[in-house]
Design an enzyme around this catalytic site. Sequence first.
Site, short mmCIF file in Angstrom:
data_model
loop_
_atom_site.label_atom_id
_atom_site.label_comp_id
_atom_site.label_asym_id
_atom_site.label_seq_id
_atom_site.Cartn_x
_atom_site.Cartn_y
_atom_site.Cartn_z
N TYR A 190 8.56 7.90 8.97
CA TYR A 190 7.25 7.38 9.37
C TYR A 190 6.66 6.54 8.24
O TYR A 190 6.22 5.41 8.45
CB TYR A 190 6.32 8.55 9.71
CG TYR A 190 4.87 8.18 9.86
CD1 TYR A 190 4.38 7.73 11.08
CD2 TYR A 190 3.99 8.28 8.79
CE1 TYR A 190 3.04 7.39 11.22
CE2 TYR A 190 2.66 7.95 8.93
CZ TYR A 190 2.19 7.50 10.14
OH TYR A 190 0.87 7.16 10.28
N ARG A 220 6.13 2.79 12.64
CA ARG A 220 5.73 4.18 12.50
C ARG A 220 5.85 4.97 13.80
O ARG A 220 5.85 6.20 13.80
CB ARG A 220 4.30 4.27 11.98
CG ARG A 220 3.25 3.99 13.02
CD ARG A 220 1.86 3.85 12.44
NE ARG A 220 0.82 3.92 13.43
CZ ARG A 220 0.51 2.95 14.30
NH1 ARG A 220 1.19 1.83 14.30
NH2 ARG A 220 -0.46 3.11 15.15
N ARG A 230 -0.59 -1.74 -8.02
CA ARG A 230 -0.20 -2.59 -9.15
C ARG A 230 0.38 -3.91 -8.67
O ARG A 230 0.07 -4.97 -9.23
CB ARG A 230 0.79 -1.85 -10.04
CG ARG A 230 0.17 -0.71 -10.80
CD ARG A 230 1.17 0.02 -11.64
NE ARG A 230 0.54 1.13 -12.33
CZ ARG A 230 1.19 2.17 -12.79
NH1 ARG A 230 2.51 2.24 -12.68
NH2 ARG A 230 0.55 3.14 -13.39
N GLN A 262 8.16 5.17 5.63
CA GLN A 262 8.97 3.98 5.38
C GLN A 262 8.76 2.93 6.47
O GLN A 262 8.65 1.74 6.18
CB GLN A 262 10.45 4.36 5.27
CG GLN A 262 10.75 5.17 4.04
CD GLN A 262 12.16 5.73 4.04
OE1 GLN A 262 12.80 5.86 5.09
NE2 GLN A 262 12.65 6.07 2.86
N GLY A 263 8.70 3.35 7.72
CA GLY A 263 8.49 2.42 8.81
C GLY A 263 7.12 1.78 8.79
O GLY A 263 6.97 0.58 9.04
#
Length: 118
Positions: free
Chosen positions: A78, A89, A16, A80-81
């Site tokens: 992971y 990650r 979106r 989020q990174g």
Amino acid sequence: VLFLAYFAMQVICARRKYRISPPETTGHPEFERTFRAQANCSEYFPIFISLLWVAGIFFHQGVTAACGLLYLYSRLKYFQGYTVAAQGRLGPLYTSAWLLWVLVGLALAGLLAHFLWL
């Protein structure tokens, strides 16, 4: 399952935000990282659940549950990174891979103990 739902919702929000309609999987780099992080987590989930189940039944529920919680936390980090930067990650990826190998070891130890020492 809640983690997978959270990851899927993040992909929907990124679609979106960057106006990328399904079935497109390319576009803004932040969307692509979010999409890839979600796909990677989804791909490993059946392996994780299978190992968690076998290790919990045949080895020890407490130790297995602790490994499972650590694995879920590392996959959240992971995700989020990865959504911030591809390099983000790597640390959690290595941690989650290590925990999967620990679960493999626990499952094998439990299976060997169960079937060889009846």
